[in-house]
Write an enzyme that holds these catalytic residues in place. Structure first.
Site, short mmCIF file in Angstrom:
data_model
loop_
_atom_site.label_atom_id
_atom_site.label_comp_id
_atom_site.label_asym_id
_atom_site.label_seq_id
_atom_site.Cartn_x
_atom_site.Cartn_y
_atom_site.Cartn_z
N ASN A 160 23.08 9.77 63.09
CA ASN A 160 23.49 8.37 62.77
C ASN A 160 23.73 8.45 61.19
O ASN A 160 22.36 8.36 60.48
CB ASN A 160 22.49 7.39 63.26
CG ASN A 160 22.94 5.99 62.50
OD1 ASN A 160 23.79 5.80 62.00
ND2 ASN A 160 22.18 4.86 62.87
N TRP A 161 24.77 8.63 60.67
CA TRP A 161 24.60 8.71 59.02
C TRP A 161 24.18 7.36 58.50
O TRP A 161 24.24 7.38 57.03
CB TRP A 161 26.03 9.33 58.63
CG TRP A 161 26.50 10.81 59.06
CD1 TRP A 161 25.41 11.55 60.02
CD2 TRP A 161 27.36 11.62 59.04
NE1 TRP A 161 25.96 12.70 60.26
CE2 TRP A 161 27.53 12.71 59.35
CE3 TRP A 161 28.64 11.24 58.27
CZ2 TRP A 161 28.19 13.89 59.60
CZ3 TRP A 161 29.65 12.37 58.22
CH2 TRP A 161 29.25 13.57 58.79
N GLY B 67 13.10 5.76 59.41
CA GLY B 67 12.96 5.72 58.01
C GLY B 67 11.62 5.93 57.40
O GLY B 67 11.46 5.60 56.25
N SER C 215 12.35 8.87 62.67
CA SER C 215 11.83 9.85 61.60
C SER C 215 11.74 11.33 62.89
O SER C 215 10.86 12.00 62.55
CB SER C 215 10.32 9.53 61.30
OG SER C 215 10.42 8.35 60.48
N GLY D 4 18.57 9.71 62.27
CA GLY D 4 19.13 9.31 60.85
C GLY D 4 19.12 10.20 59.64
O GLY D 4 19.82 11.16 59.63
N HIS E 29 21.81 -1.55 67.06
CA HIS E 29 20.88 -0.57 66.24
C HIS E 29 19.96 -1.75 65.61
O HIS E 29 20.22 -2.85 65.34
CB HIS E 29 21.56 0.12 65.29
CG HIS E 29 20.55 1.26 64.61
ND1 HIS E 29 19.73 0.91 63.34
CD2 HIS E 29 20.27 2.49 64.69
CE1 HIS E 29 19.00 1.70 63.08
NE2 HIS E 29 19.21 2.72 63.80
N GLU F 203 14.22 3.45 69.68
CA GLU F 203 13.98 3.48 68.29
C GLU F 203 13.08 2.54 68.09
O GLU F 203 13.40 1.45 67.66
CB GLU F 203 15.25 3.30 67.60
CG GLU F 203 16.40 4.29 67.66
CD GLU F 203 17.27 4.58 66.66
OE1 GLU F 203 17.18 5.65 66.38
OE2 GLU F 203 17.79 3.67 66.20
N GLU G 234 18.83 -1.99 62.77
CA GLU G 234 19.39 -2.39 61.61
C GLU G 234 20.53 -3.46 61.71
O GLU G 234 20.74 -4.41 60.98
CB GLU G 234 19.86 -1.16 60.70
CG GLU G 234 18.55 -0.48 60.13
CD GLU G 234 18.88 0.98 59.86
OE1 GLU G 234 19.99 1.34 59.87
OE2 GLU G 234 17.74 1.79 59.85
#
Ligand code: 13P
Length: 251
Positions: A11-12, A175, A213, A234, A99, A169, A101
């Site tokens: 997932n960029w 992150g 992570s 990520g 997601h 997740e 985010e």
């Protein structure tokens, strides 16, 4: 137990310009092609503007293309949104939905994620539906309640192992460099498998990814954990050597 082929998904997020994306995608495509038979499927999910060029770069290589979101409608007056039909047209096989985010930044509820998943299925896209608790929820011991209710709300009827992948997740591991322990991951993935089995006859074939992570140093242990069928990566997916090391840690 059903044999589940691992899925290693990058997932960029909102990273990379055309030149970066092309370089990364071409590098990975070359590695997958050159490796012959590998025990994993590889997927890259670039930002929307890079879908066409990255799609061209990975074509025929065995690296699949995915997007990071879609709208629940096929077309219409929805400024700034992208439909699943457009993703299909761009060569996507997968789309990440729900997601954390997007749930946090765009207020996406389980009902919204559910509607998007239905729309993705209708276009023949494989939905990667994300769930996961926050740090406060884990501290309060409510992680299984939270994830259970996200699964119940986000996965529509008609979900199958063919059209859906679940990604666990934990928000506190995204992150942050903090990874859930293999024991925590095993416990949550077993819980998720059990919840899926209550609703979907082919739950034992459904892939459940871990994300948060994941890096070369912890990938082998995580990928060897029971009920972990791959990774949603990520930061480390932006570095070809790291992403490849994660993928090749699959046995
Ligand atoms: P990181 O691997 O950067 O923690 O991100 C995980 C993630 O959110 C993938 O969707």
């Amino acid at each position: 137990m059903a044999a589940r082929r691992k899925l290693i998904a990058g997932n960029w997020k909102m990273n990379g310009l055309k030149a970066d994306g092309l370089a990364l995608a071409s590098d990975l495509a070359g590695r997958v092609k050159g490796a012959g038979a590998v025990p994993f499927d590889m997927l890259v999910c670039p930002p929307f503007p890079l879908l066409f060029p990255v799609g061209d770069a990975v074509k025929g290589s065995g690296v699949a293309l995915g997007a990071q979101d879609c709208h629940a409608k096929q077309k219409g007056a929805h400024t700034g949104d992208v439909s699943p039909v457009m993703l299909k047209d761009a060569g996507c096989a997968y789309v990440i939905l729900g997601h954390s985010e997007r749930r946090a930044d765009h207020g996406e509820s389980d009902a919204v994620v559910n509607a998007k998943t239905v729309a993705a299925h209708k276009e023949g896209l494989i939905a990667i539906v994300c769930v996961g608790e926050t740090e406060a929820q884990r501290d309060a011991g409510t992680q299984t309640d939270v994830v259970g209710s996200q699964l119940a709300g986000s996965l529509p009827e008609g979900t199958t192992a063919e059209n859906t992948v679940v990604a666990y997740e934990p928000v506190w591991a995204i992150g942050t460099g903090k990874t859930a322990t293999p024991d925590d991951v095993a416990a949550m993935h077993a819980f998720i498998r059990g919840e899926l089995a209550k609703r979907f006859p082919d739950a034992d074939k459904m892939r459940v990814l871990y994300g948060g992570s994941v890096k070369p140093s912890n990938a082998a242990e995580l990928m060897a954990t029971e009920n972990v069928d791959g990774a949603l990566v990520g930061g480390a997916s932006l570095v070809a050597d790291d992403f490849w090391a994660i993928a090749t840690s699959c046995r």
